[in-house]
Design an enzyme around this catalytic site. Sequence first.
Site, PDB file in Angstrom:
ATOM      1  N   GLY A   1       0.773  -1.236   0.000  1.00  0.00           N
ATOM      2  CA  GLY A   1       0.000   0.000   0.000  1.00  0.00           C
ATOM      3  C   GLY A   1       0.803   1.284   0.000  1.00  0.00           C
TER       4      GLY A   1
ATOM      5  N   ILE B   1      -6.781  -9.539 -12.151  1.00  0.00           N
ATOM      6  CA  ILE B   1      -7.122  -9.036 -13.489  1.00  0.00           C
ATOM      7  C   ILE B   1      -8.643  -8.997 -13.591  1.00  0.00           C
ATOM      8  CG2 ILE B   1      -6.999  -9.493 -15.966  1.00  0.00           C
ATOM      9  CD1 ILE B   1      -4.181 -10.447 -15.605  1.00  0.00           C
TER      10      ILE B   1
ATOM     11  N   ASN C   1      -5.030   2.479 -13.183  1.00  0.00           N
ATOM     12  CA  ASN C   1      -4.090   1.515 -12.610  1.00  0.00           C
ATOM     13  C   ASN C   1      -2.673   2.082 -12.672  1.00  0.00           C
ATOM     14  OD1 ASN C   1      -3.081  -1.121 -11.739  1.00  0.00           O
ATOM     15  ND2 ASN C   1      -2.376  -1.404 -13.853  1.00  0.00           N
TER      16      ASN C   1
ATOM     17  N   HIS D   1       1.201   0.950 -13.017  1.00  0.00           N
ATOM     18  CA  HIS D   1       1.994  -0.215 -13.411  1.00  0.00           C
ATOM     19  C   HIS D   1       3.479   0.172 -13.379  1.00  0.00           C
ATOM     20  CE1 HIS D   1       2.809  -4.062 -15.283  1.00  0.00           C
ATOM     21  NE2 HIS D   1       3.692  -3.439 -16.030  1.00  0.00           N
TER      22      HIS D   1
HETATM   23  C1  GAR Z   1       3.607  -1.288  -7.237  1.00  0.00           C
HETATM   24  O1  GAR Z   1       4.927  -1.297  -7.707  1.00  0.00           O
HETATM   25  C2  GAR Z   1       2.641  -1.285  -8.392  1.00  0.00           C
HETATM   26  O2  GAR Z   1       3.068  -0.521  -9.468  1.00  0.00           O
HETATM   27  C3  GAR Z   1       2.605  -2.754  -8.749  1.00  0.00           C
HETATM   28  O3  GAR Z   1       2.610  -3.406  -7.494  1.00  0.00           O
HETATM   29  C4  GAR Z   1       3.272  -2.597  -6.528  1.00  0.00           C
HETATM   30  C5  GAR Z   1       2.347  -2.399  -5.360  1.00  0.00           C
HETATM   31  O4  GAR Z   1       3.015  -1.740  -4.309  1.00  0.00           O
HETATM   32  N1  GAR Z   1       1.461  -3.073  -9.545  1.00  0.00           N
HETATM   33  C6  GAR Z   1       1.482  -3.993 -10.503  1.00  0.00           C
HETATM   34  O5  GAR Z   1       2.449  -4.671 -10.760  1.00  0.00           O
HETATM   35  C7  GAR Z   1       0.169  -4.144 -11.254  1.00  0.00           C
HETATM   36  N2  GAR Z   1       0.366  -4.884 -12.466  1.00  0.00           N
HETATM   37  P1  GAR Z   1       2.217  -0.996  -3.149  1.00  0.00           P
HETATM   38  O6  GAR Z   1       1.220  -2.001  -2.587  1.00  0.00           O
HETATM   39  O7  GAR Z   1       3.273  -0.645  -2.155  1.00  0.00           O
HETATM   40  O8  GAR Z   1       1.531   0.213  -3.723  1.00  0.00           O
END
Ligand code: GAR
Length: 208
Positions: free
Chosen positions: A12, A93, A108, A110
């Site tokens: 998060g 997804i 989103n 990414h």
């Molecule tokens: C982040 O790096 C986000 O960009 C990635 O997961 C991580 C979540 O971190 N999302 C993906 O890979 C989606 N395809 P967080 O929970 O600390 O925000």
Amino acid sequence: MFKIGVLVSGGGTNLQAIIDSINTGVIKNAKIETVVSNKEEAFALVRAKNNNIDTKVIKIKDFENKELYENALIDYLKSKELDLIVLAGFMVILSENFVNNFKNKIINIHPSLIPAFSGAGYYGLKVHQGVLARGCKITGATVHFVTEEADGGPIIIQKEVFVKDDDTDESLQKRVMEEAEWKILPQAINLILNKEIEIVNNVVRRIC
Ligand code: GAR
């Protein structure tokens, strides 16, 4: 007040970036109405609770199939009358039916420069592993609208991050978050909230 719902699965830190941006006035006239997770152990839920934000856990395994899970998620999110749904590290997804229920209202984040290292199989650390294995010198992050195609929706903002020779998967992930993700996600929310962008032929354009 612009109402945001944030969907999470993990740590998060991107949720935190939105919370901080609202608290410091970088994002104005907005409120995180709810944080929804598919995992009850997600630390993102703790971050939400620490900020008195309503949380909800809806787990896929509590439903007979993914369609029923998504229906429950759709019903819950609709009951919150949200202006925007932000996928912030949400590792599910979503189907065409889900996306069509919130047309152009889901974004989103990414951790790559889409279309590189995106789509099915590229999420979290796997993205950075791919970047390093290919020897890329530049990577970054992308915020995009969500369509039925995984990571295929109109791109709102991208920011580059330079790869270092001694980067590990983890060090690159950390820098992409710090230098790109936590900056462009609040910026993208502001562009939508302030009605500064529109989608023309699947491409995001600034409204002049
Ligand atoms: C982040 O790096 C986000 O960009 C990635 O997961 C991580 C979540 O971190 N999302 C993906 O890979 C989606 N395809 P967080 O929970 O600390 O925000």
